[in-house]
Design a protein around this motif. Structure first.
Motif, short mmCIF file in Angstrom:
data_model
loop_
_atom_site.label_atom_id
_atom_site.label_comp_id
_atom_site.label_asym_id
_atom_site.label_seq_id
_atom_site.Cartn_x
_atom_site.Cartn_y
_atom_site.Cartn_z
N ALA A 65 0.72 -1.19 -0.06
CA ALA A 65 0.00 -0.14 -0.13
C ALA A 65 0.94 1.12 0.06
O ALA A 65 0.46 2.29 -0.70
N SER A 66 1.87 1.22 0.92
CA SER A 66 2.70 2.53 0.74
C SER A 66 3.48 2.56 -0.52
O SER A 66 3.62 3.86 -0.99
N GLU A 67 4.02 1.51 -1.12
CA GLU A 67 4.72 1.72 -2.34
C GLU A 67 3.62 2.15 -3.40
O GLU A 67 4.01 2.90 -4.33
N LEU A 68 2.39 1.55 -3.47
CA LEU A 68 1.48 1.97 -4.43
C LEU A 68 1.37 3.22 -4.32
O LEU A 68 1.11 3.97 -5.35
N ALA A 69 1.11 4.07 -2.94
CA ALA A 69 0.83 5.47 -2.94
C ALA A 69 2.06 6.23 -3.47
O ALA A 69 1.92 7.27 -4.35
N ASN A 70 3.24 5.82 -3.18
CA ASN A 70 4.65 6.35 -3.75
C ASN A 70 4.64 6.62 -5.39
O ASN A 70 4.92 7.51 -5.83
N ILE A 71 4.21 5.17 -5.81
CA ILE A 71 4.31 5.11 -7.25
C ILE A 71 3.29 6.07 -8.09
O ILE A 71 3.68 6.61 -8.88
N ARG A 72 2.00 6.10 -7.57
CA ARG A 72 1.12 6.87 -7.80
C ARG A 72 1.74 8.38 -7.81
O ARG A 72 1.34 9.25 -8.80
N GLY A 73 2.15 8.87 -6.73
CA GLY A 73 2.78 10.27 -6.57
C GLY A 73 3.70 10.28 -7.67
O GLY A 73 3.89 11.44 -8.08
N GLU A 74 4.72 9.41 -7.99
CA GLU A 74 5.75 9.46 -8.96
C GLU A 74 5.01 9.57 -10.16
O GLU A 74 5.45 10.55 -10.96
N LYS A 75 3.85 9.03 -10.76
CA LYS A 75 3.35 8.99 -11.90
C LYS A 75 2.85 10.58 -12.03
O LYS A 75 2.68 11.01 -12.89
N GLU A 76 2.18 11.12 -10.94
CA GLU A 76 1.39 12.12 -11.02
C GLU A 76 2.58 13.31 -11.32
O GLU A 76 2.49 14.44 -12.23
N ALA A 77 3.89 13.19 -10.76
CA ALA A 77 5.03 14.13 -11.09
C ALA A 77 5.45 14.08 -12.48
O ALA A 77 5.79 15.13 -12.97
N VAL A 78 5.64 12.80 -12.86
CA VAL A 78 5.97 12.64 -14.34
C VAL A 78 5.02 13.30 -15.26
O VAL A 78 5.41 13.93 -16.16
#
Length: 94
Positions: free
Chosen positions: A68-81
């Motif tokens: 769950a925490s990695e999923l939140a991080n990956i989704r944040g990274e996608k938004e930043a990209v």
């Protein structure tokens, strides 16, 4: 009980991290993050299923794990990209 993947919100990541990337590299990064997101969604669904079984037998289920925490991080990274792509006007012709 573990959180549904659809309810896990992105954590904040600044688009400035991706400022040095050119458009092709941003596209590759976005694709890589999307594949990892798909893997984590599957892992979180598995965690939910095993949590339901545990709750049935023991009366309580598992909470969220690293998925769950990695999923939140990956989704944040996608938004930043995506923001970096917008800022650089990638894919738009002048």
């Amino acid at each position: 009980m573990a959180t549904q993947p659809s309810q896990i919100t992105p954590s904040y990541t600044s688009e400035l991290k991706y400022e040095p990337y050119d458009c092709p590299r941003l596209g590759i990064e976005l694709n890589t993050l999307a594949r990892r997101e798909d893997q984590l969604v599957i892992a979180q669904e598995q965690r939910r299923k095993s949590s339901k079984v545990q709750a049935f037998w023991l009366g309580y289920g598992q909470g969220d794990g690293v998925e769950a925490s990695e999923l939140a991080n990956i989704r944040g990274e996608k938004e930043a990209v995506r923001k970096a792509i917008d800022l650089k006007s990638c894919g738009k012709q002048s």
